[in-house]
Design a protein around this motif. Structure first.
Motif, short mmCIF file in Angstrom:
data_model
loop_
_atom_site.label_atom_id
_atom_site.label_comp_id
_atom_site.label_asym_id
_atom_site.label_seq_id
_atom_site.Cartn_x
_atom_site.Cartn_y
_atom_site.Cartn_z
N SER A 1 -6.30 6.64 -0.54
CA SER A 1 -7.30 6.43 0.52
C SER A 1 -7.96 5.07 0.37
N ILE A 2 -8.42 4.78 -0.85
CA ILE A 2 -9.11 3.50 -1.08
C ILE A 2 -8.15 2.33 -0.85
N GLY A 3 -6.92 2.46 -1.35
CA GLY A 3 -5.95 1.37 -1.22
C GLY A 3 -5.60 1.09 0.23
N LEU A 4 -5.40 2.16 1.03
CA LEU A 4 -5.06 1.99 2.45
C LEU A 4 -6.19 1.27 3.18
N LEU A 5 -7.42 1.73 2.96
CA LEU A 5 -8.56 1.13 3.67
C LEU A 5 -8.80 -0.31 3.21
N ALA A 6 -8.74 -0.53 1.89
CA ALA A 6 -9.01 -1.88 1.38
C ALA A 6 -7.93 -2.85 1.84
N GLY A 7 -6.68 -2.38 1.88
CA GLY A 7 -5.59 -3.27 2.27
C GLY A 7 -5.59 -3.58 3.74
N TYR A 8 -6.01 -2.62 4.57
CA TYR A 8 -5.88 -2.82 6.02
C TYR A 8 -7.14 -3.39 6.66
N ARG B 1 -2.87 -0.93 -2.26
CA ARG B 1 -3.39 -2.09 -1.53
C ARG B 1 -2.36 -3.20 -1.48
N ALA B 2 -1.69 -3.45 -2.61
CA ALA B 2 -0.68 -4.51 -2.65
C ALA B 2 0.42 -4.24 -1.62
N GLY B 3 0.85 -2.97 -1.54
CA GLY B 3 1.87 -2.63 -0.56
C GLY B 3 1.38 -2.80 0.87
N VAL B 4 0.15 -2.39 1.12
CA VAL B 4 -0.41 -2.48 2.48
C VAL B 4 -0.53 -3.94 2.91
N ILE C 1 -1.77 4.23 12.52
CA ILE C 1 -1.13 3.08 11.87
C ILE C 1 -1.05 3.30 10.37
N LEU C 2 -2.16 3.75 9.77
CA LEU C 2 -2.19 3.91 8.32
C LEU C 2 -1.29 5.06 7.87
N LEU C 3 -1.40 6.21 8.53
CA LEU C 3 -0.70 7.40 8.02
C LEU C 3 0.75 7.46 8.47
N ARG C 4 1.02 7.03 9.69
CA ARG C 4 2.38 7.18 10.20
C ARG C 4 3.26 5.98 9.90
N HIS C 5 2.68 4.76 9.94
CA HIS C 5 3.52 3.59 9.81
C HIS C 5 3.45 2.95 8.43
N ILE C 6 2.29 3.01 7.77
CA ILE C 6 2.17 2.31 6.49
C ILE C 6 2.40 3.25 5.31
N LEU C 7 1.76 4.42 5.34
CA LEU C 7 1.83 5.32 4.18
C LEU C 7 3.27 5.66 3.75
N PRO C 8 4.19 6.01 4.67
CA PRO C 8 5.53 6.37 4.22
C PRO C 8 6.21 5.25 3.43
N SER C 9 5.87 4.00 3.74
CA SER C 9 6.53 2.89 3.06
C SER C 9 5.95 2.62 1.67
N VAL C 10 4.75 3.11 1.39
CA VAL C 10 4.21 2.93 0.04
C VAL C 10 4.35 4.21 -0.79
N ALA C 11 4.95 5.26 -0.19
CA ALA C 11 5.05 6.55 -0.89
C ALA C 11 5.84 6.43 -2.19
N GLY C 12 6.88 5.60 -2.21
CA GLY C 12 7.70 5.45 -3.42
C GLY C 12 6.89 4.98 -4.62
N PRO C 13 6.28 3.79 -4.54
CA PRO C 13 5.46 3.32 -5.66
C PRO C 13 4.34 4.30 -6.03
N VAL C 14 3.76 4.97 -5.04
CA VAL C 14 2.69 5.93 -5.32
C VAL C 14 3.22 7.08 -6.18
#
Lengths: 328, 289
Positions: free
Chosen positions: B108-115, B170-173, B195-208
């Motif tokens: 949550s923090i990483g998505l918001l801080a990155g975007y 955040r780095a991924g975002v 944008i955050l949940l549908r388009h960005i989150l799936p792409s950072v799921a691996g590192p997470v």
């Protein structure tokens, strides 16, 4: 002819440097400098210019992906630059975009049908059944078979992906589509198909295009009107035919002369430009083109040439236009 | 063209056949998943087994491992086997809870801080501040402040792990937000949540996912350390850290009290770390085989 998009004095400056805690010297780059134009309903304005001249930044400012430093964009009479939050989000359905790289602009995890339906869902247009019908209709319109609706982007060819991108841009029935180098990444044969598709779609829907390109051969095919940019400013604007037949600005003439001839017999002596494009952080005094201009005279070093009309709908920013016309 | 194709390798493994084929090429991954699954099964069934970690038998204290007591007995005659089995519950439970809490908060923090650029400065400076405090000190301070309890321990262990997770996300975002398909989502009228949940989150799921496995393993060690220091699980509860703390005093005469929980912890942590390494290799298109 009703105007759907009007840019007034669009300017974008970037600040570079500042260094350690802002102690270093700052430099300002004028990426786009006081650019104005209008696009009528169902018309195509092409913005041409070489890499780094600011044409992409113009497209981004119109889409509100980048905030302009000055100037405004009026979309169907409404000041699009002033919109905020939910109002901005909803109004975006009137101005859409076709991207250069069709592979990069599609979410690799969504199916073709989901991608096309996304604007309909986001803008809350139609009911679910209506959306399904609209998606089918869009697939037909851009020449994609309905059997491809369940495919992921990686299972489509480059041309098919670009058709998908166009279908998505059309979904919310926009008034304007910004096409930034929309065919530059495609094979020559597919390029022609996509250009034809864009023209057909325009005839059917009355959408206006802001078509951004570096390729005059492409522009000649699709443009109603052309604006030539050099170092962030429009130096000449004219109806497409007139621009090619009677280019007034020395830069435009050099660009047109650089189009490869279709037959060796038509090859002529190239009036190739010499020198490099000056840095946008250190614009020359007076006319920004003078350092590379074959016609530069004393006045060019001191005064920036204003845009002036030389024929109906034909404007040019050059002190020596008459010289050119006599010579041409 | 090569770059976008490569980044899709995660999505390429969406057919069951290719997943199975990929797993067959990674026996170590399967072995470690098996080990963790075995521990998890033990933790689930241990309440139904005839082993009691609390039964005292002072007459049979400090007995060496034998047929009757395979792991021996401790200084008050409790079965080390029973306590080790029950300790699995604590370790896995804490590890899982910490991994879940860290992932939820960090993502949550990483998505918001990155975007959202405006939030970036505030959120990440807070994260830096948390990171600057040594993890164990922070955990001990929290436990001392609020008092030991399962929730406090989980929160105390999660706190120092959250910044690392937030940074990863955040780095991924920061990379993804500039990509054309995310800009396209904005142009298509996507709301922030879409944008955050549908388009960005799936792409950072691996590192997470990879980061979460490391947090899982680190949390179990940290829980044991806290218990060992007396700041973790209450001493009457059979946790591996408590057992090792008690066994330390009898190390010379009854090493089995300390050795068996230590071996269990080592195997479990190692297995989870290997899973994390293997996952990272599998999800990283650069090292795809």
């Amino acid at each position: 002819m009703s105007v759907v998009l009007e840019a007034v004095g669009l300017t974008k400056t970037f600040t570079l440097g500042g260094g350690f805690f802002g102690l270093g010297a700052k430099r300002t780059i004028r990426a786009v400098d006081d650019v104005s134009f209008t696009i009528g309903k169902g018309r195509t304005l092409c913005v041409v210019g070489e890499s780094g001249c600011g044409k992409t930044t113009i497209g981004r400012m119109i889409l509100r992906l980048t905030a302009p430093s000055a100037g405004s964009v009026r979309l169907e009479g409404e000041d699009f630059t002033q919109l905020r939050g939910e109002e901005l989000r909803t109004r975006r359905q009137r101005v859409q975009m076709v991207f250069q790289d069709p592979a990069a602009c599609l979410n690799a995890r969504m199916t073709a049908a989901e991608i096309v339906a996304e604007p309909l869902v986001n803008f809350e247009l139609l009911d679910p059944a209506g959306r399904a019908r609209r998606v089918e209709q869009l697939f037909d319109q851009v020449g994609l078979s309905r059997g491809m609706m369940g495919r992921l982007p990686r299972n489509l060819s480059g041309g098919q992906r670009q058709r998908l991108g166009i279908a998505r841009a059309l979904a919310s029935s926009p008034a304007v589509i910004v096409a930034d180098e929309a065919v530059a990444a495609l094979d020559v044969s597919i390029r022609a198909q996509i250009l034809n598709l864009l023209r057909d779609v325009q005839r059917q829907t009355g959408v206006a295009y802001l078509f951004i390109s570096h390729d005059l051969a492409v522009v000649r095919y699709i443009a109603d009107e052309i604006a030539v940019m050099y170092l962030g400013a429009i130096v000449e604007r004219a109806p497409a035919r007139e621009l090619f037949e009677a280019p007034a600005h020395p830069y435009t003439r050099a660009l047109i002369a650089s189009i490869p001839a279709t037959h060796p017999r038509f090859r002529k002596k190239r009036a190739a430009l010499t020198g490099e494009v000056p840095s946008a952080a250190a614009l020359p005094s007076g006319c920004r083109f003078r350092a590379r201009c074959p016609l530069a005279s004393d006045i060019c070093a001191t005064q920036s040439p204003p845009m002036r009309a030389i024929a109906p709908g034909h404007e040019v920013a050059c002190h020596n236009t008459t010289t050119i016309n006599q010579g041409g | 063209m090569a770059a976008p194709e490569a980044s899709m390798s995660l999505a390429n493994a969406d057919t069951p056949v290719s997943v199975l084929a990929a797993l067959r090429r990674r026996p170590l991954f399967l072995i470690c998943v098996g080990i963790v699954a075995a521990f998890a099964l033990l933790a689930l069934v241990v309440p139904f087994l005839p082993v009691d970690p609390a039964v005292l038998n002072p007459l049979r204290r400090l007995r060496a491992p034998s047929m009757l007591e395979p792991f021996g007995t401790d200084h008050v005659g409790r079965s080390v086997l029973a306590r080790t089995l029950w300790g699995t519950q604590i370790s896995l439970g804490v590890g899982l809870a910490v991994a879940a809490l860290t992932t939820l908060a960090g993502v949550s923090i990483g998505l918001l801080a990155g975007y959202i650029r405006a939030l970036d400065m505030v959120l990440m400076r807070v994260m830096d501040a948390v990171m600057a405090v040594p993890a164990i000190l922070l955990a001990i301070a929290l436990v001392a402040l609020i008092g030991a309890g399962p929730v406090v321990i989980v929160v105390a262990i999660s706190m120092p792990e959250i910044p690392r997770m937030a940074r990863t996300v955040r780095a991924g975002v920061l990379v993804l937000r500039e990509l054309a398909f995310v800009e396209a989502a904005t142009i298509c009228g996507g709301r922030l949540s879409t944008i955050l949940l549908r388009h960005i989150l799936p792409s950072v799921a691996g590192p997470v996912l990879v980061q979460a496995t490391y947090v899982f393993a680190a949390a179990m060690i940290l829980e044991a350390i806290l218990s060992f220091l007396g700041a973790g699980t209450p001493p009457d509860v059979a946790s591996w850290g408590n057992m090792m703390a008690e066994g330390r005093q009898y190390l010379e005469i009854a090493p089995w009290i300390l050795v068996f929980p230590a071996i269990a912890l080592t195997i479990l942590v190692l297995a989870i770390n290997v899973i994390g390494d293997e996952l990272r290799d599998m999800l990283d298109p650069e090292s795809a085989r």
